[in-house]
Design an enzyme around this catalytic site. Structure first.
Site, mmCIF file in Angstrom:
data_model
loop_
_atom_site.group_PDB
_atom_site.id
_atom_site.type_symbol
_atom_site.label_atom_id
_atom_site.label_comp_id
_atom_site.label_asym_id
_atom_site.label_seq_id
_atom_site.Cartn_x
_atom_site.Cartn_y
_atom_site.Cartn_z
ATOM 1 N N GLU A 124 -13.361 -7.397 -9.025
ATOM 2 C CA GLU A 124 -13.382 -8.306 -7.873
ATOM 3 C C GLU A 124 -14.301 -9.465 -8.232
ATOM 4 O OE1 GLU A 124 -11.885 -8.875 -4.782
ATOM 5 O OE2 GLU A 124 -13.277 -10.566 -4.827
ATOM 6 N N ASP A 154 -2.980 -7.970 -7.476
ATOM 7 C CA ASP A 154 -2.776 -8.412 -6.091
ATOM 8 C C ASP A 154 -3.650 -9.636 -5.794
ATOM 9 O OD1 ASP A 154 -2.207 -8.471 -3.376
ATOM 10 O OD2 ASP A 154 -3.665 -6.904 -2.879
ATOM 11 N N HIS A 163 0.814 -1.224 0.000
ATOM 12 C CA HIS A 163 0.000 0.000 0.000
ATOM 13 C C HIS A 163 0.843 1.268 0.000
ATOM 14 C CE1 HIS A 163 -3.712 -2.416 1.527
ATOM 15 N NE2 HIS A 163 -3.569 -2.461 0.221
HETATM 16 C C1 LIG Z 1 -5.273 -10.024 -1.704
HETATM 17 S S1 LIG Z 1 -6.959 -9.667 -1.956
HETATM 18 C C2 LIG Z 1 -6.976 -8.055 -2.613
HETATM 19 C C3 LIG Z 1 -6.650 -6.975 -1.636
HETATM 20 C C4 LIG Z 1 -6.672 -5.582 -2.214
HETATM 21 N N1 LIG Z 1 -5.949 -5.483 -3.461
HETATM 22 C C5 LIG Z 1 -6.088 -4.606 -1.232
HETATM 23 O O1 LIG Z 1 -4.870 -4.351 -1.305
HETATM 24 O O2 LIG Z 1 -6.823 -4.084 -0.401
HETATM 25 C C6 LIG Z 1 -7.359 -10.603 -3.372
HETATM 26 C C7 LIG Z 1 -8.808 -10.461 -3.840
HETATM 27 O O3 LIG Z 1 -8.920 -11.027 -5.141
HETATM 28 C C8 LIG Z 1 -10.207 -11.640 -5.271
HETATM 29 N N2 LIG Z 1 -10.068 -12.556 -6.426
HETATM 30 C C9 LIG Z 1 -9.632 -13.845 -6.441
HETATM 31 N N3 LIG Z 1 -9.491 -14.280 -7.710
HETATM 32 C C10 LIG Z 1 -9.829 -13.249 -8.522
HETATM 33 C C11 LIG Z 1 -9.828 -13.050 -9.932
HETATM 34 N N4 LIG Z 1 -9.469 -14.035 -10.780
HETATM 35 N N5 LIG Z 1 -10.207 -11.846 -10.415
HETATM 36 C C12 LIG Z 1 -10.578 -10.834 -9.584
HETATM 37 N N6 LIG Z 1 -10.583 -10.958 -8.223
HETATM 38 C C13 LIG Z 1 -10.202 -12.140 -7.705
HETATM 39 C C14 LIG Z 1 -10.440 -12.250 -3.921
HETATM 40 O O4 LIG Z 1 -11.820 -12.429 -3.716
HETATM 41 C C15 LIG Z 1 -9.834 -11.190 -2.982
HETATM 42 O O5 LIG Z 1 -10.813 -10.271 -2.572
#
Ligand SMILES: C[S@@+](CC[C@H](N)C(=O)[O-])C[C@H]1O[C@@H](n2cnc3c(N)ncnc32)[C@H](O)[C@@H]1O
Length: 297
Positions: free
Chosen positions: A120, A166, A18
Site C-alpha cells: 500500500e 486493484d 471480493h
Molecule cells: C481500490 S483501493 C484498494 C482496495 C482494496 N484492494 C480492497 O479491495 O479492499 C486502491 C489502493 O491503492 C493505493 N495505491 C495507489 N497507488 C498505489 C501504488 N502504485 N502501489 C500501491 N498502492 C497504491 C491507494 O492508496 C488505495 O488505498
C-alpha cells in the site's frame, strides 16, 4: 494519491471483486500445500460503514446493504458463501457496520502455513494496514508501489498463489500500467492466479484491453484460452451520467469452477443491485481463434 477506498467500500464493484477473491482463496485451500497471496494495492484492510467517509458516500447501502440479509437462491448462496460468511463474522446480528477489504478477506480465509504480502503506497493507509496485521505472523505489509513490488515478489517461494491488482484508476494510463505489470509477472510465474479489477465505463474500451491482453497471453505465452476469465457487472446503463455504473474483473488461471458459478449467480446479483434500466452482467472465457482473427482484421 487522493483516492480513499472508504468512500466506496461495499459498493457493487467491491462485491464482484471480493466474491471472486474469496472463491479463488477457497479454491487454493482445497490443497494442503501452502501458498502466497500478494495484494498490490491493499487499502486499509477494513472499513467502518458508520464512519465519516461512508456516511458522506453511502454506496454500500445499494451494494452489500442489499445483499447481506436477502434470501439467496442456491446458486447465489454457493457463490457468495465464503464472502458473506466473513461479513457476518465481522458484524453482530443483522446490523452491518464493518466491511472487509481485500486483505481481510484473504487473512480470514487463509491457513496458518500460508503467507500474505500486502503493498500500500499511501503512507497513512499503509500505517493503518500495518497496525491491523502486525500481530499476524503470516502477513508482511510494505509501503511500496505495488507494480514495482510485484516484479520482485514472483514467483513466490511456495510456487502456488494468487495476486490481486486493484488500483485506484487515478492515472489515465492505469490500464497500461496494469497490463505491463501482469505481463512481466506472468513471464516469471505463468502458473500463478492473477485477478485484476477494472472499471467498466464502456464495453468497447474494456473489450480492447481484455482482448489485447488475451491475445498476448494466447499467442505469446501459449496460455490455453480457458485460463482467462472475465466477469462484469453494470448496475445501470453504462452511458448514463454520474457515478461509476459498471466494473469487472479479469482472472488469469482461474479456479476451473468459477466461470460456471459466476454464470449461475450473477443474474440474480445484477437484478438485486440494479439501480436503473440498462443494467447487466457478462461472464466469458477468453477469445476463440475466430475472435482473434476478427480482431486482427
Ligand atoms: C481500490 S483501493 C484498494 C482496495 C482494496 N484492494 C480492497 O479491495 O479492499 C486502491 C489502493 O491503492 C493505493 N495505491 C495507489 N497507488 C498505489 C501504488 N502504485 N502501489 C500501491 N498502492 C497504491 C491507494 O492508496 C488505495 O488505498
Amino acid at each position: 494519491m487522493n483516492y480513499r477506498h472508504a468512500f466506496h467500500a461495499g459498493n457493487f464493484a467491491d462485491i464482484l471483486k471480493h466474491l471472486v477473491l474469496a472463491k479463488c482463496v477457497e479454491h487454493l485451500n482445497a490443497k494442503p500445500k501452502p501458498y502466497r497471496y500478494i495484494d498490490t494495492h491493499s487499502g486499509i484492510g477494513g472499513y467502518d460503514l458508520a464512519g465519516d467517509e461512508a456516511a458522506r458516500s453511502p454506496e454500500w447501502k445499494d451494494g452489500i446493504g442489499r445483499l447481506i440479509n436477502a434470501e439467496l437462491p442456491d446458486a447465489v448462496e454457493s457463490l457468495l458463501a465464503p464472502y458473506l460468511g466473513i461479513i457476518r463474522d465481522m458484524n453482530e446480528g443483522d446490523t452491518l457496520r464493518h466491511y472487509p477489504g481485500s486483505p481481510e478477506i484473504a487473512t480470514r480465509l487463509m491457513r496458518e502455513g500460508d503467507r500474505l504480502h500486502l503493498c500500500e503506497l499511501h503512507p497513512q493507509d499503509s500505517e493503518t494496514l500495518d497496525a491491523r496485521y502486525k500481530r499476524d505472523k503470516r502477513v508482511k505489509v510494505e509501503q511500496r508501489d505495488g507494480y514495482k513490488a510485484l516484479k520482485s515478489l514472483v514467483p513466490p517461494p511456495e510456487k502456488r498463489g494468487l495476486v490481486l491488482i486493484d488500483p485506484p484508476f487515478e492515472d489515465k494510463d492505469e490500464l497500461a500500467h496494469m497490463a505491463e505489470a501482469v505481463m512481466a509477472a506472468l513471464d516469471k510465474w505463468p502458473t500463478g492466479t492473477f485477478v485484476f479489477w477494472r472499471s467498466l465505463k464502456n464495453l468497447w474500451a474494456a473489450d480492447r484491453f481484455d482482448n489485447g491482453l488475451a491475445e498476448w497471453l494466447i499467442s505469446e505465452k501459449q496460455l490455453a484460452p480457458e485460463k482467462i476469465l472475465r466477469a462484469d457487472l453494470w448496475i445501470r446503463d453504462l452511458a448514463s451520467e454520474g457515478k461509476l455504473a459498471g466494473a469487472g474483473v479479469v482472472v488469469i488461471n482461474p479456479p476451473w469452477t468459477l466461470e460456471e458459478k459466476l454464470t449461475a449467480g450473477l443474474p440474480w446479483i445484477a437484478d438485486t443491485l440494479a439501480q436503473g434500466d440498462g443494467y447487466g452482467w457478462r461472464v466469458d472465457g477468453a477469445l476463440t481463434d475466430e475472435d482473434l482473427e476478427d480482431l486482427a482484421d
